[in-house]
Design a protein around this motif. Structure first.
Motif, PDB file in Angstrom:
ATOM      1  N   VAL A  26     -85.933 -52.681 -10.384  1.00 26.46           N
ATOM      2  CA  VAL A  26     -87.124 -52.927 -11.189  1.00 26.46           C
ATOM      3  C   VAL A  26     -86.915 -52.519 -12.652  1.00 26.46           C
ATOM      4  N   ALA A  83     -91.340 -56.819 -13.120  1.00 25.17           N
ATOM      5  CA  ALA A  83     -91.169 -55.885 -12.014  1.00 25.17           C
ATOM      6  C   ALA A  83     -91.071 -56.626 -10.680  1.00 25.17           C
ATOM      7  N   LEU A  97     -88.198 -56.747  -7.781  1.00 24.33           N
ATOM      8  CA  LEU A  97     -88.550 -56.490  -6.384  1.00 24.33           C
ATOM      9  C   LEU A  97     -87.983 -57.568  -5.465  1.00 24.33           C
TER      10      LEU A  97
END
Length: 434
Positions: free
Chosen positions: A236, A317, A321
């Motif tokens: 991330v 982010a 992921l």
């Protein structure tokens, strides 16, 4: 563990770029193999960030994606006190070997940036025609709770309509919102849970574009703790850097010159916060917090610029992921399965306090935990529904109920039933006659 190769491109890079471009209202070229059908658009996208997506716009978007794609389904999993629906969106695989990822968006109603990223992601995953995306979704189930606090969103408040902070209710389960989420975690057993929030900066010590944090509760299985840190540090945060954003560790103030930590203002190990509850419940977990404050005079003059930046940091982010989930799926599944199985061995301490960076005081450690807890009939009547939502198994025992520690919820049970636990539900009677 090796750091991902710097030259490798994320599985979802073209898809993520298309999503960011939609938020920023600028065109971007995508590879033909990863073409994304843009419509329908969120209310936020249509307004170029001038306002957030409304409830009716969300409902319309989800219905359209559901109709368009046989890989998407939308179900109502609960109802708030004010009668608003809590919806769960399921995208992708259903096979037994599928990795399950849960996104929880907007627990705090005045933090809408993560919710917008989730709505955009639902649309893009549902509409993508790219073979990589289809392959990813054939072996990955993405669950999304796009609006975890509809009443708070409508009112623009952190809490729900009762003023309760849902993210402090994942042990007691007093709110309809936390109860619905607990049922999802129990029934779907997600391997990864990511909780999307926003924060207000405190310059110059605390002002990164995005802060992240893993479960700090010491009852988190060591394998899950390691995976959660890897998700943060090797997937991330690099994704944020590649997208041009800064990142740090949630709750840690740092010296603006040296970058060294100077104090911890938040981000402890208390079990009632989702990031920690998720770790105790056998998931790799991460908190992601985007910055709400304007970064420039331009953002102060045009708030839409800041809103678009907030959503873009959350999309970056999510890109990290998804890459993590695809590249480490076997290790993730091994870690979550190992955590669940460990509860049946009945070994090791249980912690009633502390964190990974703050050792528990001796009187907060059950070094030799009991075999189980006995509840009176009245005690069980008061908490039986909550135990069931937590996935805790019990059996009749005379005039009451017995909760054995030999089950996957072993490290959760004392936090619910031991009178020494900070947020316990009822005073259970420890059984030490193993």
């Amino acid at each position: 563990m090796p750091t991902p190769a710097r030259g490798a491109r994320p599985t979802y890079r073209p898809l993520a770029l298309a999503a960011v471009a939609a938020v920023l209202a600028v065109p971007v070229a995508t590879a033909p193999s990863e073409a994304v059908h843009a419509p329908p658009r969120t209310g936020f996208e249509s307004a170029a960030g001038a306002h957030w997506t409304g409830a009716a716009e969300e409902r319309s978007l989800l219905a359209a994606v559901d109709r368009h794609s046989d890989r998407v389904s939308v179900e109502r999993i609960g109802t708030t006190k004010q009668g608003r629906p809590l919806r769960l969106v399921r995208i992708g695989g259903r096979a037994p070997a599928t990795l399950t990822v849960l996104l929880v968006c907007g627990q705090h109603g005045d933090e809408p940036g993560g919710r917008e990223a989730c709505l955009t992601t639902i649309r893009d995953l549902g509409h993508s025609t790219g073979p990589r995306t289809r392959a990813f979704l054939s072996r990955t189930e993405i669950l999304v709770l796009p609006t975890a606090n509809p009443d708070g969103l409508a009112a623009g408040t952190r809490g729900n309509s009762d003023g309760m902070d849902i993210n402090r209710d994942h042990i007691a389960l007093r709110t309809a919102e936390a109860r619905a989420l607990a049922a999802v975690v129990r029934d779907h057993e997600p391997d990864v849970i990511v909780d999307l929030h926003e924060y207000a900066a405190t310059p110059p010590y605390y002002e990164k574009d995005l802060y992240v944090l893993w479960p700090r509760n010491p009852n988190t299985d060591g394998r899950l703790h390691e995976e959660s840190r890897l998700l943060s540090e090797q997937w991330v945060r690099p994704a944020e850097r590649d997208a041009g954003f800064s990142s740090g560790h949630y709750g840690i103030w740092t010296d603006p010159v040296t970058g060294e930590p100077v104090s911890q203002e938040a981000g402890d190990g208390q079990e009632r916060i989702l990031r920690n509850t998720a770790g105790i419940k056998h998931a790799v977990a991460l908190l992601a917090e985007s910055r709400t404050d304007p970064l420039s005079d331009a953002e102060r003059a045009d708030p839409a610029l800041g809103r678009r930046r907030r959503v873009s940091t959350q999309l970056a982010a999510l890109e990290g992921l998804f890459r993590y989930a695809d590249e480490r799926r076997d290790r993730i599944r091994a870690a979550t399965a190992g955590s669940r199985a460990a509860g049946f061995t009945g070994r090791g301490p249980v912690y009633l306090g502390g964190a990974d960076n703050e050792p528990a005081a001796p009187d907060r450690i059950l070094a030799d935990p009991p075999c189980g807890y006995r509840l009176t009939a009245d005690g069980f009547a008061a908490v039986g529904d909550e135990l069931a939502l937590h996935g805790v198994v019990s059996r009749p025992d005379g005039d009451g109920v017995y909760v054995s520690m030999r089950q996957s919820a072993r490290k959760l049970i004392p936090l619910l039933l031991d009178e020494r636990a900070t947020f316990h539900l009822v005073n259970g009677q420890p059984d030490t006659a193993c």
